[in-house]
Design an enzyme around this catalytic site. Structure first.
Site, mmCIF file in Angstrom:
data_model
loop_
_atom_site.group_PDB
_atom_site.id
_atom_site.type_symbol
_atom_site.label_atom_id
_atom_site.label_comp_id
_atom_site.label_asym_id
_atom_site.label_seq_id
_atom_site.Cartn_x
_atom_site.Cartn_y
_atom_site.Cartn_z
ATOM 1 N N ASP A 295 0.865 -1.166 0.000
ATOM 2 C CA ASP A 295 0.000 0.000 0.000
ATOM 3 C C ASP A 295 0.910 1.227 0.000
ATOM 4 O O ASP A 295 2.108 1.141 0.265
ATOM 5 C CB ASP A 295 -0.949 -0.011 1.206
ATOM 6 C CG ASP A 295 -2.167 0.879 0.981
ATOM 7 O OD1 ASP A 295 -2.140 1.717 0.040
ATOM 8 O OD2 ASP A 295 -3.147 0.762 1.728
ATOM 9 N N TRP A 296 0.307 2.365 -0.299
ATOM 10 C CA TRP A 296 1.061 3.598 -0.520
ATOM 11 C C TRP A 296 1.594 4.159 0.815
ATOM 12 O O TRP A 296 0.869 4.813 1.556
ATOM 13 C CB TRP A 296 0.177 4.604 -1.231
ATOM 14 C CG TRP A 296 0.123 4.497 -2.722
ATOM 15 C CD1 TRP A 296 0.260 5.528 -3.597
ATOM 16 C CD2 TRP A 296 -0.069 3.324 -3.548
ATOM 17 N NE1 TRP A 296 0.173 5.075 -4.904
ATOM 18 C CE2 TRP A 296 -0.027 3.726 -4.900
ATOM 19 C CE3 TRP A 296 -0.244 1.969 -3.283
ATOM 20 C CZ2 TRP A 296 -0.170 2.834 -5.970
ATOM 21 C CZ3 TRP A 296 -0.393 1.081 -4.351
ATOM 22 C CH2 TRP A 296 -0.353 1.524 -5.667
#
Ligand code: BGC
Length: 756
Positions: A295-296
């Protein structure tokens, strides 16, 4: 942005992409060779070979520098606070970008959010892409109709492809363990079978466009409060029988090219450097051959993350360092802390997914002029209208007959549009946001509405006068309701990423409904929300519809259900609690802690999630899982349970439409051991969605996934079906199961390791 401007902008980008051939930043750090290899010399482009063989052939040609390129992704939008300027090849306003390698014909990976359609990052300085939005994920699951989920996935995947994206970050499946979680609207809700089947169907639809879909967030990302730091602690058997099973079922049905590891820690270790989750379960026991993207901002190390199973760092600028960037990865390779074989494996997985899903063979381009928005509006409308759940309908107040009457429509910006959920998944519908400037100024705000107003759709059908009141003053709204034949009140609960939300409607809307209901008993409440809300006014109103966030054709969908152009056929995919003290965690963990403070969330309930918890504890919810009224009545009968020679249990039953209208039934089957022994008295074992004419009956059969008859033996990594008597239920919701039978199972054990 108008279409012309948008297209001009996109063609400039395309040109920039073509010229950049590997992009500025990537080229600086890695300087891949730019000599062109003739296509004939690219044996990996032979479509008759397997994805594995093609990936191996291509990998052999790659230099170490090129291998480093594919495992490192950039955020696809400018980020002013961090002075971040994305590389030239991005699709502006997108989630992410991994430069391609022209020399070898490896395309860039252009990544877009997410589950309801092609999103645009709102930090982008450019105007938004305007695309079709499906209803929220929770609404699609509320249809209990996998064919619709697949159709919706196919549609948004097509818009992604035509917008120039080949990776869609869609397939949110986290089980709802916390009804206040701001992202529940994106997820597959609370049951592993329902979530697995519905989200799996969506992913396979997306990937039918020759693009990759990314199931997420792996795993136990069950609340937003403290999501970057909390440790989700759970016993292995509990996880295997709940959240992990949901992933497993969805992945078996859809073979997603990628899995996104979550922000949170899982039993102490960050999900993106978690050996148990990534190496042992996903790639080991489940034999997953695709790649794990972070995920970012979810990466915290180079060697630990790489060795424990992360294959691609995403969205650089969100991580503190370029952990998989050429420098740090180069150092780790040089000092041996990341073996070269591991870098090969990371690349092989990425390439294999690109071959497996047709990305290599079917390059994407920005061709948004080809999007058929009218056709797509029908798809999102069908999804929205089947997902709307009729929660109350006293005296058959609904459906309304078209004809002369005075109708008051009140509140919820129903004159302008319908609400959507906030955060990275937000799609900007065509016509822009008709209610600008509401909600938080910064991410996950502002609140985005879609310009498909329920008011206009009601007016088009009403035949009489329809007056609108904004609902900001309960006294004025009640006056209008009192002067009308009936009132339709829209109440909205906005939820979004990075935050959790109270279950009480904000902005005095409970007082608004109470005042309107007092003035007119014929009050219909339409709730737009991302999950359950409390309804203190429930006994005083005539009808209630849960419309969730209904997408870009949501206003039409709501009106079609209200006027009975379609049956009300959604069923709750989630329990609506009556109060917070019914929850496993009445107080939200981490609330009030200073940002960044690490804490633990104990999921001591294990697999006893949602309705299972309520059933086990004997709590009476506001509305139970599986519940939803129709405009007709159904009866259930003929339940049988047959064990085949291979031990497979098949449940069959009949459903009859006893009413005078055509309607859609959702007969549900549950099972549990007589005398207990599972995490809960019963589990959902299957269902059907069936349209029936008045008086018609249908018989249906459902083979039961044997894992749903088993518990998990951690020491042996086996599913264990205990021999004995099992009770089977058939009916309309988890608390309305009039037909029962029993069956004896011989019992068996089978490996949870796929290769065995
Ligand atoms: C979200 C992901 C999303 C990513 C890219 C993150 O904040 O958790 O679901 O795909 O951003 O926008």
């Amino acid at each position: 942005m108008n279409n012309r401007k948008m297209r001009a902008f996109m063609s400039t980008l395309l040109l920039a992409t073509a010229l950049s051939a590997g992009t500025a930043r990537a080229a600086e750090s890695a300087a891949p060779a730019t000599t062109t290899t003739a296509p004939t010399a690219r044996p990996w482009m032979d479509r008759t070979l397997s994805a594995d063989a093609r990936a191996d052939l291509l990998l052999r040609e790659m230099t170490v520098e090129e291998k480093k390129l594919l495992v490192f992704g950039y955020f696809g939008s400018p980020f002013k606070e961090r002075n971040y300027v994305p590389p030239a090849g991005i699709r502006m306003g997108s989630a992410g970008y991994i430069p391609g390698i022209d020399r070898l014909g490896i395309p860039a990976q252009w990544q877009t959010d997410a589950g309801v359609g092609v999103a645009t990052q709102r930090d982008s300085s450019e105007p938004m892409r305007e695309r079709t939005s499906l209803p929220a994920g929770i609404a699609t699951v509320a249809t209990w109709n996998p064919a619709l989920a697949r159709q919706g996935g196919t549609m948004i995947g097509k818009e992604a492809r035509l917008s120039g994206f080949n990776v869609m970050l869609a397939g949110g499946i986290n089980l709802v363990r916390e009804p206040r979680n701001g992202r529940n609207f994106e997820y597959g809700t609370e049951d592993p079978l329902l979530a697995g089947i519905m989200v799996g169907a969506q992913i396979s639809g997306i990937q039918s466009n020759n693009i990759v879909s990314t199931i997420k967030h792996y795993a136990l990302n069950a609340q937003e409060t403290g999501r970057f730091v909390l440790s989700a602690n759970i016993d292995e058997a509990g996880a295997r029988m709940s959240d992990l099973l949901a992933f497993e079922i969805a992945m078996e049905r859809s073979n997603p090219g990628s899995v996104m590891c979550a922000y949170n820690r899982y039993n102490g270790d960050y999900a993106c450097e978690n050996d148990f989750l990534l190496n042992k379960v996903l790639k080991g026991d489940w034999g997953y051959k695709g790649y794990v993207m972070s995920d970012w901002g979810a990466v915290h190390s180079t060697a630990k993350a790489a060795n424990n199973g992360l294959d691609q760092e995403s969205g650089y600028i969100f991580d503190k360092e370029m952990f998989f960037g050429a420098d740090l990865l180069g150092k780790a390779l040089a000092d041996g802390s990341v073996p070269m074989a591991r870098l090969d494996d990371m690349n092989r997985r990425i390439l294999r997914a690109l071959f497996d899903h047709g990305v290599m063979d079917n390059p994407v381009a920005v061709e948004d002029h080809k999007i058929d928005y009218d056709a797509h509006a029908k798809i999102t409308r069908a999804d929205a209208e089947e997902g709307i759940v009729l929660l109350k309908n006293q005296g058959d107040l609904l459906p309304l007959a078209a004809g002369a009457s005075r109708i008051a429509v009140i509140g919820g910006h129903a004159d302008k549009g319908v609400m959507s959920g906030g955060g990275s998944s937000t799609v900007f519908g065509r016509g822009g946001n008709p209610v600008p400037g509401t909600g938080p100024k910064n991410f996950p705000g502002p609140i985005v509405y879609h310009a498909n107003p329920p008011l206009a759709a009601i007016q088009a059908r009403a035949g009489g006068t329809v007056a609108f009141d904004a609902g900001t003053d309960p006294v004025a709204a009640a006056k209008l309701a009192g002067d009308s034949d009936l009132a339709i009140v829209f109440v909205n609960q906005w939820t979004g990423e990075a935050m959790d939300f109270a279950l009480t409607l904000p902005d005095n809307q409970d007082a608004l409904v109470a005042a309107v209901a007092q003035a007119n008993k014929r009050t219909i409440v339409v709730v737009q929300s991302g999950g359950p809300v409390f309804m203190p006014w429930l006994k005083d109103v005539g009808a209630v519809l849960a419309a969730w966030y209904p997408g870009t054709a949501g206003g039409e969908a709501i009106a079609r259900v209200i006027y009975g152009e379609v049956d009300a056929s959604g069923r709750l995919p989630i329990t609506f609690p009556a109060s917070l003290d019914q929850l496993p965690r009445p107080k939200l963990d981490g609330e009030g802690l200073p940002d960044g403070t690490k804490f633990d969330v104990s999921y001591m309930e294990g697999a006893t999630v949602g309705y299972k918890w309520f059933d086990q504890k004997g709590h009476k919810p506001l509305f139970p899982f599986g519940y939803g009224l129709s405009y007709t009545d159904f009866s259930y009968s003929g339940l049988t349970a047959a064990v085949g020679s291979d031990g497979t249990l098949t449940l069959s039953g009949s459903v009859t439409n006893k009413g005078a209208r055509t309607g859609k039934a959702v007969p549900q089957l549950y099972i549990g051991p007589v005398g207990g022994g599972w995490e809960a008295p019963k589990r959902l074992a299957g269902w059907q969605k069936l349209e029936l004419a008045p008086g018609a009956s249908s018989r249906f059969s459902v083979p039961v996934d044997t894992r749903l008859l088993a518990t998990f033996d951690v020491a042996k990594k086996e599913w264990v079906v205990k021999p004995g008597r099992y009770k089977v239920w058939l009916g309309a919701s988890v608390v309305d199961l009039p037909v029962t039978t029993e069956v004896t199972l011989k019992g068996n054990r089978f490996s949870a390791v796929k290769s065995k």
